[in-house]
Design an enzyme around this catalytic site. Structure first.
Site, PDB file in Angstrom:
ATOM      1  N   LEU A   2       0.820  -1.210   0.000  1.00 25.32           N
ATOM      2  CA  LEU A   2       0.000   0.000   0.000  1.00 25.32           C
ATOM      3  C   LEU A   2       0.853   1.260   0.000  1.00 25.32           C
ATOM      4  O   LEU A   2       1.846   1.348   0.719  1.00 25.32           O
ATOM      5  CB  LEU A   2      -0.893   0.028   1.254  1.00 25.32           C
ATOM      6  CG  LEU A   2      -1.942  -1.069   1.379  1.00 25.32           C
ATOM      7  CD1 LEU A   2      -2.652  -0.960   2.731  1.00 25.32           C
ATOM      8  CD2 LEU A   2      -2.940  -1.002   0.237  1.00 25.32           C
ATOM      9  N   CYS A   3       0.442   2.225  -0.790  1.00 25.86           N
ATOM     10  CA  CYS A   3       1.042   3.554  -0.773  1.00 25.86           C
ATOM     11  C   CYS A   3      -0.098   4.572  -0.903  1.00 25.86           C
ATOM     12  O   CYS A   3      -1.266   4.203  -0.792  1.00 25.86           O
ATOM     13  CB  CYS A   3       2.094   3.722  -1.867  1.00 25.86           C
ATOM     14  SG  CYS A   3       1.445   3.791  -3.545  1.00 25.86           S
ATOM     15  N   ALA A   4       0.224   5.809  -1.165  1.00 32.52           N
ATOM     16  CA  ALA A   4      -0.802   6.846  -1.216  1.00 32.52           C
ATOM     17  C   ALA A   4      -1.688   6.739  -2.458  1.00 32.52           C
ATOM     18  O   ALA A   4      -2.885   6.990  -2.396  1.00 32.52           O
ATOM     19  CB  ALA A   4      -0.163   8.230  -1.148  1.00 32.52           C
ATOM     20  N   ALA A  30      -1.097   4.092  -5.212  1.00 34.10           N
ATOM     21  CA  ALA A  30      -0.845   2.818  -5.903  1.00 34.10           C
ATOM     22  C   ALA A  30       0.248   2.897  -6.966  1.00 34.10           C
ATOM     23  O   ALA A  30       0.455   1.946  -7.694  1.00 34.10           O
ATOM     24  CB  ALA A  30      -2.127   2.233  -6.504  1.00 34.10           C
ATOM     25  N   TYR A  48      -3.738   3.262  -0.034  1.00 34.71           N
ATOM     26  CA  TYR A  48      -4.244   3.221   1.325  1.00 34.71           C
ATOM     27  C   TYR A  48      -5.658   3.798   1.333  1.00 34.71           C
ATOM     28  O   TYR A  48      -5.933   4.826   0.732  1.00 34.71           O
ATOM     29  CB  TYR A  48      -3.349   4.020   2.284  1.00 34.71           C
ATOM     30  CG  TYR A  48      -3.765   3.814   3.712  1.00 34.71           C
ATOM     31  CD1 TYR A  48      -3.257   2.766   4.453  1.00 34.71           C
ATOM     32  CD2 TYR A  48      -4.723   4.636   4.292  1.00 34.71           C
ATOM     33  CE1 TYR A  48      -3.670   2.543   5.757  1.00 34.71           C
ATOM     34  CE2 TYR A  48      -5.142   4.421   5.592  1.00 34.71           C
ATOM     35  CZ  TYR A  48      -4.617   3.374   6.320  1.00 34.71           C
ATOM     36  OH  TYR A  48      -5.044   3.152   7.598  1.00 34.71           O
TER      37      TYR A  48
END
Length: 128
Positions: free
Chosen positions: A33-35, A37, A65
């Site tokens: 997960l990141c801010a 994708a 996320y």
């Protein structure tokens, strides 16, 4: 008198091919997960590439996320990219309840993993 033919072995010595430090026969599903994708796709791709190269039953998917709530239960491990590490405590209660490993990464570590499929596979396997 006939000159003997000279042959060259072109196959690599099996011991010279790097292998993961650890191996598994258990299927492992990883959600990165990141801010948005984008950077999580980089690590998910490195994990996938490493899994294919080293014949490991590991599957990785990238996500943003916030969009993970409905799919998180389908994974064995959630990796947080550095830009979403501040949400670690928020997601920890959910991963603990579901029996999912939660790993937060740091900047240089994360970048290194995205560039090295073998290291990415070793990283995942070391968690289990």
């Amino acid at each position: 008198m006939e000159t003997p033919a000279i042959t060259h072995q072109t196959t690599k010595d099996p011991e010279s091919i790097p292998t993961p430090s650890l191996v598994t026969d258990k299927e492992i599903n990883v959600l990165v997960l990141c801010a948005g994708a984008g950077t999580s796709a980089m690590l998910a791709n490195a994990i996938t590439e490493g899994a294919e190269a080293y014949h490991q039953p590991i599957h990785a998917q990238a996500g943003a996320y916030g969009s993970h709530y409905d799919i998180m239960q389908d994974y064995d491990m959630v990796v947080l990219a550095p830009q979403v590490n501040s949400y670690y405590e928020d997601i920890k209660a959910d991963t603990d309840r579901l029996g999912i490993k939660l790993i937060a990464t740091e900047g240089a570590e994360y970048i290194g993993l995205t560039r090295n499929p073998k290291a990415a596979i070793d990283f995942v396997l070391a968690q289990f």
